[in-house]
Motif scaffolding. Structure first.
Motif, PDB file in Angstrom:
ATOM      1  N   MET A   1       0.871  -1.168   0.040  1.00 42.86           N
ATOM      2  CA  MET A   1      -0.145   0.073  -0.041  1.00 42.86           C
ATOM      3  C   MET A   1       0.945   1.178  -0.156  1.00 42.86           C
ATOM      4  N   SER A   2       1.947   1.339   0.748  1.00 44.06           N
ATOM      5  CA  SER A   2       2.969   2.364   0.856  1.00 44.06           C
ATOM      6  C   SER A   2       3.482   2.793  -0.338  1.00 44.06           C
ATOM      7  N   GLU A   3       3.762   1.629  -1.268  1.00 43.24           N
ATOM      8  CA  GLU A   3       4.292   1.997  -2.577  1.00 43.24           C
ATOM      9  C   GLU A   3       3.430   2.865  -3.415  1.00 43.24           C
TER      10      GLU A   3
ATOM     11  N   GLN B   1      -7.234   9.462   5.439  1.00 41.75           N
ATOM     12  CA  GLN B   1      -7.709   7.999   5.984  1.00 41.75           C
ATOM     13  C   GLN B   1      -6.308   7.103   6.068  1.00 41.75           C
ATOM     14  N   ALA B   2      -5.169   7.604   5.571  1.00 48.72           N
ATOM     15  CA  ALA B   2      -4.070   6.766   5.681  1.00 48.72           C
ATOM     16  C   ALA B   2      -3.400   6.503   7.232  1.00 48.72           C
ATOM     17  N   THR B   3      -2.577   5.583   7.530  1.00 49.45           N
ATOM     18  CA  THR B   3      -2.073   5.359   8.794  1.00 49.45           C
ATOM     19  C   THR B   3      -0.877   6.391   8.928  1.00 49.45           C
ATOM     20  N   VAL B   4      -0.523   6.443  10.127  1.00 44.25           N
ATOM     21  CA  VAL B   4       0.713   7.539  10.363  1.00 44.25           C
ATOM     22  C   VAL B   4       1.582   7.337   9.625  1.00 44.25           C
TER      23      VAL B   4
ATOM     24  N   SER C   1       3.372  10.026   6.970  1.00 40.48           N
ATOM     25  CA  SER C   1       4.676  10.407   7.451  1.00 40.48           C
ATOM     26  C   SER C   1       5.581  10.307   6.235  1.00 40.48           C
ATOM     27  N   LYS C   2       5.627   9.046   5.681  1.00 43.74           N
ATOM     28  CA  LYS C   2       6.709   8.813   4.612  1.00 43.74           C
ATOM     29  C   LYS C   2       6.219   9.489   3.248  1.00 43.74           C
ATOM     30  N   THR C   3       5.420   9.532   2.682  1.00 45.26           N
ATOM     31  CA  THR C   3       5.281  10.192   1.613  1.00 45.26           C
ATOM     32  C   THR C   3       4.123  11.399   1.345  1.00 45.26           C
TER      33      THR C   3
END
Length: 56
Positions: A1-3, A36-39, A43-45
């Motif tokens: 998901m992060s990517e 809606q995203a996790t912390v 914080s990364k993107t």
């Protein structure tokens, strides 16, 4: 998901660079996504991209 979110952020920055009038819309989209995203993901993107766009 992060990517996937990172790829979306990159694509939206390209759009905002190509069409400066779309910066407000892009920021709005990323704001909603950040809520809606996790912390960890935000914080990364998301947050760095938002800061970059708001600085323009």
């Amino acid at each position: 998901m992060s990517e996937r979110i990172a790829a979306l952020c990159e694509a939206l920055v390209v759009v905002a660079d190509a069409w400066p009038g779309s910066v407000g819309f892009v920021i709005s989209c990323l704001d909603v996504l950040a809520q809606q995203a996790t912390v960890e993901v935000a914080s990364k993107t998301l947050l760095p991209t938002l800061l970059e766009l708001r600085a323009k």
